[in-house]
Write a protein that holds these residues in place. Structure first.
Motif, PDB file in Angstrom:
ATOM      1  N   CYS A 106       1.004  -0.834  -0.216  1.00  0.00           N
ATOM      2  CA  CYS A 106       0.056   0.203  -0.131  1.00  0.00           C
ATOM      3  C   CYS A 106       0.758   1.394   0.190  1.00  0.00           C
ATOM      4  O   CYS A 106       1.782   1.542   0.674  1.00  0.00           O
ATOM      5  N   ILE A 133      -4.100   3.050  -1.530  1.00  0.00           N
ATOM      6  CA  ILE A 133      -4.696   2.546  -0.491  1.00  0.00           C
ATOM      7  C   ILE A 133      -6.338   2.419  -0.129  1.00  0.00           C
ATOM      8  O   ILE A 133      -6.965   1.892   0.615  1.00  0.00           O
ATOM      9  N   VAL A 152       1.142  -4.359   4.076  1.00  0.00           N
ATOM     10  CA  VAL A 152       0.211  -3.067   4.461  1.00  0.00           C
ATOM     11  C   VAL A 152       0.100  -2.651   6.078  1.00  0.00           C
ATOM     12  O   VAL A 152       1.169  -3.556   6.352  1.00  0.00           O
ATOM     13  N   GLU A 153       0.049  -1.044   6.032  1.00  0.00           N
ATOM     14  CA  GLU A 153       0.406  -1.128   7.096  1.00  0.00           C
ATOM     15  C   GLU A 153      -1.947  -0.573   7.537  1.00  0.00           C
ATOM     16  O   GLU A 153      -2.169  -0.166   6.311  1.00  0.00           O
ATOM     17  N   THR A 154      -2.415  -0.807   9.104  1.00  0.00           N
ATOM     18  CA  THR A 154      -4.144  -0.507   8.886  1.00  0.00           C
ATOM     19  C   THR A 154      -3.674  -0.081  10.230  1.00  0.00           C
ATOM     20  O   THR A 154      -3.962  -1.317  11.034  1.00  0.00           O
ATOM     21  N   PRO A 155      -4.256   0.753  10.903  1.00  0.00           N
ATOM     22  CA  PRO A 155      -4.804   1.705  10.525  1.00  0.00           C
ATOM     23  C   PRO A 155      -2.804   2.571   9.455  1.00  0.00           C
ATOM     24  O   PRO A 155      -1.887   2.252  11.161  1.00  0.00           O
ATOM     25  N   SER A 156      -2.520   3.303   8.655  1.00  0.00           N
ATOM     26  CA  SER A 156      -1.718   3.535   8.330  1.00  0.00           C
ATOM     27  C   SER A 156      -0.906   4.481   8.500  1.00  0.00           C
ATOM     28  O   SER A 156      -1.863   5.655   9.545  1.00  0.00           O
ATOM     29  N   ASP A 161      -5.512   5.801   7.094  1.00  0.00           N
ATOM     30  CA  ASP A 161      -6.107   5.538   6.302  1.00  0.00           C
ATOM     31  C   ASP A 161      -6.127   3.434   6.413  1.00  0.00           C
ATOM     32  O   ASP A 161      -5.831   2.845   7.470  1.00  0.00           O
ATOM     33  N   ILE A 162      -7.377   2.932   6.446  1.00  0.00           N
ATOM     34  CA  ILE A 162      -7.843   1.704   6.603  1.00  0.00           C
ATOM     35  C   ILE A 162      -7.575   1.014   5.404  1.00  0.00           C
ATOM     36  O   ILE A 162      -8.809   1.370   4.257  1.00  0.00           O
ATOM     37  N   ILE A 163      -7.095  -0.450   5.595  1.00  0.00           N
ATOM     38  CA  ILE A 163      -7.852  -1.266   4.435  1.00  0.00           C
ATOM     39  C   ILE A 163      -8.477  -2.580   5.731  1.00  0.00           C
ATOM     40  O   ILE A 163      -7.995  -2.580   5.970  1.00  0.00           O
ATOM     41  N   LYS A 293     -13.261   5.077   6.170  1.00  0.00           N
ATOM     42  CA  LYS A 293     -12.987   3.441   6.135  1.00  0.00           C
ATOM     43  C   LYS A 293     -13.885   3.426   8.088  1.00  0.00           C
ATOM     44  O   LYS A 293     -13.420   2.520   8.333  1.00  0.00           O
TER      45      LYS A 293
END
Length: 392
Positions: A106, A133, A152-156, A161-163, A293
């Motif tokens: 991401c 993302i 990925v990072e989530t939350p980034s 940002d959220i995945i 999100k």
């Protein structure tokens, strides 16, 4: 039949075997090596036929206890600790990827992770593709026949940002990719990516897991077969977590759940305050209904975490004046501390990215990142309000 205990309880009650002194808190095992009872035991341990401690670069009771606690909280089969969060990130890449492999990542990740992908891995012929993302319809198109890993990072960091981890877990399984999730911002208290199909989860334990800005540490947990490869890499190349740091981190885990409750409560109140402020263009916080999100965040996280990001009106110039006017909070290169921390990602953690890379990651010139601490929330908000007034 006794009721099954919660992971937070098990993590507090998991500790290395007591010595003959029957200590309540686990002692420090400050030793570089361990003694064997006989030559056959020594041979069997070096041949991996018998478990035990050989050398603290390989394993140590304090490090083992720390890793076991993270595995309990994340629901992981196995884990390996390293000297820092970035050692865990790089060690995971280096142990599992080879020349010709490809990573889908991401576009919103920590600045040092960007640098590892752009500098170190490319020089060894390990390529990557950044995906937006926000545009999940483009992710599957980015996967190639040689794609080995999705990271990925989530939350980034820092755009929050959220995945959708459930969707991403299914996508990675469909294409037989190793799914690696940096879970640093959420911690295993608020989110467990393995439940949604992640193969590996990484933490910079320096952040919330320590929680008091004292020591460095990193950990990767997940599938046992993958962890075995990462352990071998760490054993031979030496990014070992020190026993002392592991001891600190293991004790810190015992308060992680209560700390994350307060971090999350404070951050939500700070986000709500900022959302109404006339000098703020926009606010990002996973548990604000205005977050794009929000529904996904509520589904996969038990609380919104301690991080808030916002865009201050006036851009870079106003942002610097705002930081200079801060009195209570700290301007420092960390997060997840008991003390509130404020930073300007475009000029610090993500300064080495190109302007286009920063913009694609949501890092605008006026973006301010707040790590809400454990102080009284009214004092945090008062500090922000004073800085807004002084920076006009």
């Amino acid at each position: 039949m006794a009721r099954k205990k919660h992971p937070e309880t098990l993590a507090i009650r998991t500790q290395a075997e007591r010595t003959k002194f029957n200590e309540h808190a686990v002692p420090l095992y400050l030793t570089s090596s361990f003694v064997f009872d006989d030559a056959e035991t020594m041979r069997a341990m070096f041949a991996d036929e018998k478990e035990g401690n050989i050398y603290s670069r390989f394993s140590n009771p304090n490090v083992t206890e720390f890793v076991d606690k993270i595995c309990l909280l994340e629901g992981a089969e196995a884990g390996v600790a390293m000297a820092s969060g970035m050692a865990a990130v790089f060690g995971t890449f280096a142990a599992l990827l080879k020349t010709g492999d490809h990573i889908v990542c991401c576009d919103s990740v920590f600045g040092a992770t960007h640098t590892v992908l752009e500098k170190q891995l490319l020089r060894w012929g390990i390529t990557h593709t950044y995906v937006d993302i926000h545009k999940t319809n483009t992710w599957e198109k980015a996967i190639k026949p040689n794609t080995k890993m999705i990271f990925v990072e989530t939350p980034s960091n820092p755009a929050l940002d959220i995945i959708d981890l459930d969707w991403l877990g299914k996508l990675s399984k469909k294409h037989k990719c190793i799914l690696v999730v940096d879970n640093c911002f959420a911690t295993p208290i608020l989110q467990q990516p393995i439940k949604y199909g992640a193969d590996l989860v990484i933490h910079s334990a320096t952040k919330y897991i320590d929680g008091q800005g004292r020591v460095l540490g990193g950990v990767t947990v997940g599938r046992k077969d993958l962890i075995s490869e990462i352990k071998l890499f760490g054993r031979q190349t030496g990014p070992a977590l020190s026993p002392f740091n592991a001891w600190i981190l293991s004790k810190s885990i015992e308060t992680l759940a209560v700390r994350m409750e307060r971090h999350s409560a404070n951050a939500l109140k700070v986000a709500q305050y900022l959302e109404k402020h006339k000098d703020v263009e926009s606010v990002k916080y996973p548990f604000l209904p205005s977050h794009p999100k929000y529904a996904i965040a509520k589904k996969q996280m038990s609380a919104g975490g301690g991080m808030v990001s916002f865009i201050i009106k006036g851009g870079l110039k106003r942002g610097k004046k705002f930081l200079d006017a801060i009195e209570l909070a700290s301007l420092t290169a960390n997060l997840g501390d008991t003390r509130t921390i404020i930073s300007h990602p475009a000029s610090t953690t993500h300064a080495k990215l190109t302007e286009d890379q920063r913009l694609s990651s949501g890092i605008l010139p006026g973006l301010i990142r707040i790590s809400a601490g454990l102080e009284h929330v009214d004092d945090i908000i008062d500090d922000l309000e004073t800085a807004f007034k002084k920076s006009k």
